[in-house]
Scaffold this motif. Structure first.
Motif, PDB file in Angstrom:
ATOM      1  N   LYS A 153      22.528  45.393  29.878  1.00  0.00           N
ATOM      2  CA  LYS A 153      21.520  45.965  28.985  1.00  0.00           C
ATOM      3  C   LYS A 153      20.556  44.865  28.517  1.00  0.00           C
ATOM      4  O   LYS A 153      19.327  45.036  28.528  1.00  0.00           O
ATOM      5  N   ALA A 154      21.104  43.718  28.133  1.00  0.00           N
ATOM      6  CA  ALA A 154      20.290  42.622  27.607  1.00  0.00           C
ATOM      7  C   ALA A 154      19.312  42.119  28.660  1.00  0.00           C
ATOM      8  O   ALA A 154      18.106  41.949  28.391  1.00  0.00           O
ATOM      9  N   LEU A 155      19.808  41.887  29.875  1.00  0.00           N
ATOM     10  CA  LEU A 155      18.938  41.319  30.909  1.00  0.00           C
ATOM     11  C   LEU A 155      17.858  42.307  31.351  1.00  0.00           C
ATOM     12  O   LEU A 155      16.729  41.910  31.644  1.00  0.00           O
ATOM     13  N   LEU A 156      18.202  43.568  31.386  1.00  0.00           N
ATOM     14  CA  LEU A 156      17.197  44.567  31.759  1.00  0.00           C
ATOM     15  C   LEU A 156      16.070  44.585  30.741  1.00  0.00           C
ATOM     16  O   LEU A 156      14.890  44.588  31.090  1.00  0.00           O
ATOM     17  N   ASP A 157      16.432  44.554  29.464  1.00  0.00           N
ATOM     18  CA  ASP A 157      15.445  44.549  28.387  1.00  0.00           C
ATOM     19  C   ASP A 157      14.582  43.277  28.474  1.00  0.00           C
ATOM     20  O   ASP A 157      13.358  43.322  28.426  1.00  0.00           O
TER      21      ASP A 157
END
Lengths: 586, 434
Positions: free
Chosen positions: A502-506
């Motif tokens: 989730k963090a890297l996609l954001d």
């Protein structure tokens, strides 16, 4: 030495025999229930040794029930629903990737497990394919069988009389891959495990994260016996585990040989109540036991003096083996005469009386009478084994292992009559997904990245994240280095994301809008660790990219000095753009 | 069962179930024990038990015998000698006494005295003897079997047993328990029906706790028919429900059995053996046993629903009695107040009664009391002669009681009198808040 491995990997799907979610959430249980288990006969009319031994403990089991992850099926209050088709399809897809032959009809079996980790007293398990193989640097490793099964309940606490389990993970689909004993050595074991792990992850349909994959190792040495070591969570541990086990079997063979040379005959059962010796004892362990109604029973072990203290593995002596057998009766262990008895505060006089009564070598158990007796019977049974016993052992964190129970036999499996056999129809076979093979995936990565980074990425547990980042048009090299380098060094600083994906996609959705520069990535990530969005971190920490007119003004202010500009504004300017503007000026 | 084709090949090759065989397919050769085929699925697929213990289904290109099995066929005794003062355990089948059958792989209701002792060593604490009366799924049981069971219980009492425990399937258990309550009255010993919801072939089966609690309770001082089952989902204690007031209220949970419109008689703790009285009950009767075992089960039990057809009710005239499960307080669509769109069943009910077929009311609400005095349609039914005003019986108990009453007399007046008299605790005088 022969080595085989069993790999258990959770599948990314809802539960195998009900419609509960496999997504585990933190939190307190909705309520708890209490149950007892007892052994039953198999369809062949036999009981299993392993389950009979556990049943002598008569423990009470407490189960924590979670509303989102549990229904009556996990509570053993409703028959299982049909087998989850999605999970079965994933298992069949993996079977194909492992070149295995799929059976024509799947039979759901009950594998008796009465340590309480399944509310029903059995684990539902089915062989879906046989006779597969993987290629390794040291040749083919054959896959004996591929099974789909239910995850067990997670242990919370355990004592002599009780055990508490949480039911949230009970019933999550697992795939079990068992190899033939084709593995050559410890390094090869690790390679094989890694290879199978990569093939599983390459499908993109298996669960990720801690505890979602487990390895059991089967080891047998020449003259020794087949031993199954359960629960190695870390691949790095495997080589030591193999070495320690082989050492243990070798040492045991030596002891057996020496005992034979010394003409040590079998231990005869002569259990004595020695409680009276400890009337005025200072040994608090014994004193407390007697106060709470326990007795002290002793068994003479003639000829074993010196051998009980013999080390088999680091910190594990022959006495530990006897003690672990005793423990299956529910006692805390044994005290034996090769130990320094003064360490328990057993006085010289008490020691003298013990030796008078029990001879030069003995084992003591402090427990309620019946339990203590059973425990010593197990000690005698183990002492009299003039061979390395076939066992199921548990991997310890230091890569040694401890005895759990005898190897389970055939009698442990009988049909699950609540689930009819599942025919593998043409329709089902045509519905199997066709994910990329590991080889195809590797080739694709080598086109996107240099060879070294591609090799790292194919092994990475974040391979799926990388693939998603590339899909949203992130520069592959930047995505890979962020995953393999930036995240690793942030982790060393204590910055750890609960949901990396989730963090890297954001992060990269924002980055791909060109709102901040590459150099700021670690800073942005640090800001995001408590759940903030990339966009807000950039605003709050003033990490917006400086460009155009504003950048030109900075260049003017800093007298066209690239070094000075970068020193002050490294996190906000793109060095390439600065260089270009400087060049243009000239 | 295997297909004819497979069976012929097996015969030709002299292969029996349980033999070790090799099975060839185009990809692989398997070896294992030939297992029996369950009824479901493709009867051409061979079921093999691999040496790991797993069963798999394989479509064979060819198969060969490797080794024959020494199959053991044990003929077990089904009855043990009795002693006065024993607790008698009677087997009637059901989940509590079921096991996986080697030949079929299915759950099969059967337990012999020997198996009982091996499976439940704790039974050694009490003097017991056991007998297999028959072994049936409870769904296949009817008044014929209630009579067989009542006969056995009566014989045990005559032979001096101190208590009787009957292992029974759970589905229709409360029909049997209530029927026996009417058939055998003034009981000198406890008569306890017991079952289990989880089959006995699983380590989690509650059969052990239910059975041990039943045998323990059978030594206590009460003289009624009871049903002993789990009180909650925990393996901690059982309730002893009155045989006429208990109902299976869940398809699968351990604590499916509940006392309806009353409290259970006792709670019995498995671990502490605490035996707690929860409501009034009869002590062991010192006088003579009343045995009135005649039944007439030509009785219909009918669930009333919107759009129920008058012709359907009229056709019930081939029965000797009818029990209705009415709506609410005990109602049916009468059609008297809205004749245009409603075809009521009031008229055919009235006609049944007029032709001397008793019609008895119970409620599909299950809990609560029938009252035919509050609403007009109830009053019409009462006027027509429907039996059951003020009754707080379960529909099943109303059914078995009518079977029993019709077994005692053919006269409508006497049937009505028997039905309205409390015989075995099926009717209570006060509605309590539980």
């Amino acid at each position: 030495m022969k080595i085989g491995i069993e790999i258990h990997q959770r599948l990314d799907s809802s539960k195998l025999f009900c419609n509960c979610s496999s997504h585990i959430v933190e939190g307190d249980p909705a309520f708890t229930i209490q149950r007892k288990l007892h052994p039953v006969l198999s369809e062949l009319g036999e009981t299993d040794d392993a389950s009979r031994i556990e049943s002598t403990r008569r423990r009470l089991f407490e189960y924590q029930v979670f509303s989102e992850n549990n229904c009556l099926v996990e509570m053993d209050e409703e028959p299982p629903r049909n087998m989850n088709r999605q999970a079965l399809l994933i298992a069949l897809e993996i079977a194909k990737q492992l070149n295995a032959t799929i059976v024509d009809e799947v039979y759901v079996m009950r594998k008796i497990v009465i340590d309480g980790s399944n509310t029903s007293g059995f684990q539902r398990t089915s062989v879906v394919a046989l006779n597969g193989h993987v290629h390794t640097s040291k040749g083919l490793v054959k896959i004996t069988s591929i099974a789909i099964e239910e995850e067990s309940a997670g242990i919370v606490s355990s004592s002599d009389a009780n055990a508490t389990y949480r039911l949230d993970r009970l019933g999550i689909p697992l795939i079990e891959i068992t190899t033939d004993p084709d593995i050559k050595d410890a390094a090869h074991l690790r390679e094989t495990a890694e290879k199978i792990g990569m093939i599983l992850r390459a499908t993109g349909k298996v669960a990720r994260g801690l505890g979602t994959i487990r390895q059991d190792v089967n080891i047998s040495t020449e003259g020794g016996a087949r031993v199954e070591i359960k629960g190695a969570q870390d691949l790095k541990m495997l080589p030591d585990l193999v070495e320690n086990e082989s050492k243990r079997q070798l040492e045991l063979l030596k002891i057996i040989h020496e005992l034979r040379l010394n003409h040590v005959a079998g231990v005869k059962k002569s259990i004595e109540d020695v409680t009276s010796i400890f009337k005025k004892t200072e040994a608090s362990l014994i004193q407390k036991g007697i106060e709470s109604g326990s007795v002290v029973l002793g068994q003479s072990l003639p000829g074993f003096a010196g051998y009980l203290g013999r080390e088999l593995q680091p910190k594990q002596r022959f006495g530990t083996e006897l003690s672990n057998y005793a423990k299956t009766a529910g006692v805390k262990g044994i005290i034996h005469s090769d130990e320094n008895l003064s360490k328990y505060k057993i006085s010289e006089t008490e020691q003298k009386h013990l030796h008078e009564k029990l001879g030069d070598c003995f084992a003591l158990v402090v427990a309620p009478e019946q339990q203590a007796k059973t425990a010593l019977e197990y000690v005698i049974q183990r002492a009299n084994m003039e061979f390395v016993p076939e066992e199921t052992r548990k991997a310890n964190p230091d890569a040694t292992s401890s005895y759990m129970r005898p190897l389970p036999g055939k009698a442990r499996l009988y049909p699950e009559t609540d689930v009819p056999p599942i025919p593998i129809t043409e329709e089902l076979l045509s519905a199997i997904g066709s994910s990329e093979s590991l080889e195809d995936k590797q080739k694709k990565l080598e086109k996107l990245l240099n060879k070294e980074l591609a090799a790292k990425m194919i092994k990475s547990r974040y391979l799926h994240v990388f693939e998603r980042l590339v899909k949203i048009k992130t520069d592959p090299k930047l995505a890979a280095t962020t995953i393999e380098n930036t995240l690793v060094s942030l982790r060393r600083e204590g910055v750890e994301f609960q949901n990396v994906e989730k963090a890297l996609l954001d992060l990269f959705e924002e980055f791909n809008k060109d709102t901040f520069v590459k150099a700021a990535i670690p800073e942005v990530l640090k800001g995001m660790v408590k759940g903030a969005s990339a966009e807000s971190v950039i605003k709050v920490y003033r990490l917006q990219k400086i460009t155009g007119k504003e950048l030109k003004k900075i260049i003017e202010d800093e007298n066209h000095d690239l070094k000075a500009i970068m020193a002050k504004h490294r996190l906000q300017v793109d060095p390439a753009e600065v260089a270009k503007l400087l060049k243009g000026k000239k | 069962m295997y297909s004819k084709k497979i069976l012929e090949q097996l015969k030709k090759k002299k292969i029996d179930i349980g033999d070790t065989i090799t099975v060839k397919t185009k990809d692989y050769t398997y070896e294992g024990l030939l297992m029996p085929r369950p009824t479901l699925g493709d009867s051409d697929v061979l079921v093999l038990k691999l040496n790991t213990g797993y069963n798999v289904g394989i479509t064979a290109e060819s198969f060969e015998l490797v080794a024959t099995t020494s199959a053991k066929v044990e003929t077990e005794q089904t009855e043990e000698p009795k002693k006065k003062g024993d607790i008698a355990i009677l087997g009637c089948g059901g989940t509590i006494a079921s096991r996986v059958e080697y030949k079929t792989g299915a759950v099969y209701p059967s337990i012999t005295p020997k198996e009982l002792r091996t499976t439940f060593p704790e039974l050694e604490k009490w003097p017991i003897h056991s007998k297999q009366v028959f072994s049936l799924f409870s769904d296949d049981m009817n008044a014929h079997h209630w009579k067989l069971i009542a006969d056995e219980i009566e014989q045990e009492i005559k032979d001096g047993s101190a208590g009787v425990v009957i292992m029974h399937g759970t589905d229709t258990l409360t029909y049997t328990s209530s029927a026996v309550s009417f058939m055998l009255q003034n009981l000198p010993v406890p008569v306890i029906f017991v079952g289990s919801q989880r089959s006995s072939d699983r380590p989690s089966s509650e059969n052990k706790m239910n059975l041990i609690n039943s045998v323990f309770s059978a030594t206590k001082n009460f003289g009624e028919v009871a049903v002993c089952m789990h009180a909650s989902t925990n393996d901690d204690f059982c309730y002893l429900h009155r045989g006429t007031k208990v109902r299976k209220m869940h398809t699968s949970r351990r604590d499916a059995f509940e006392s309806i419109n009353t409290k259970p008689m006792f709670a019995v703790d498995y671990r502490t053996k605490k035996f707690e009285e929860l409501s009034e009950h009869k002590k062991r009767n010192k006088g003579d046993l009343i045995s009135k075992k005649k039944l007439n089960d030509n009785v219909a039990l009918v669930y009333v629903h919107p759009s129920i057809k008058p012709e359907f009710i009229s056709k019930l005239d081939s029965y000797d009695g009818v029990v209705l499960m009415g709506t609410g307080l005990g109602h049916v669509p009468t059609g008297v107040f809205e004749a245009k769109n409603v075809k009521g069943i009031y008229k055919p009910i009235k006609e049944l009664i007029a032709s001397d077929i008793p019609v008895v009311m119970s409620s599909q609400c299950i809990t609560g009391r029938v009252c035919l005095r509050v609403y007009s349609n109830g009053r019409l039914l009462k006027e027509a002669g429907v039996i059951g005003d003020d009754a707080d019986w379960t529909p099943e108990t109303a059914f078995t009681k009518l079977c029993w009453a019709l077994g005692q007399t053919k006269k409508m007046d006497e049937v009505r009198k028997l039905m309205e008299t409390n015989i075995a605790g099926e009717l209570t005088s006060r509605s309590i808040l539980e």
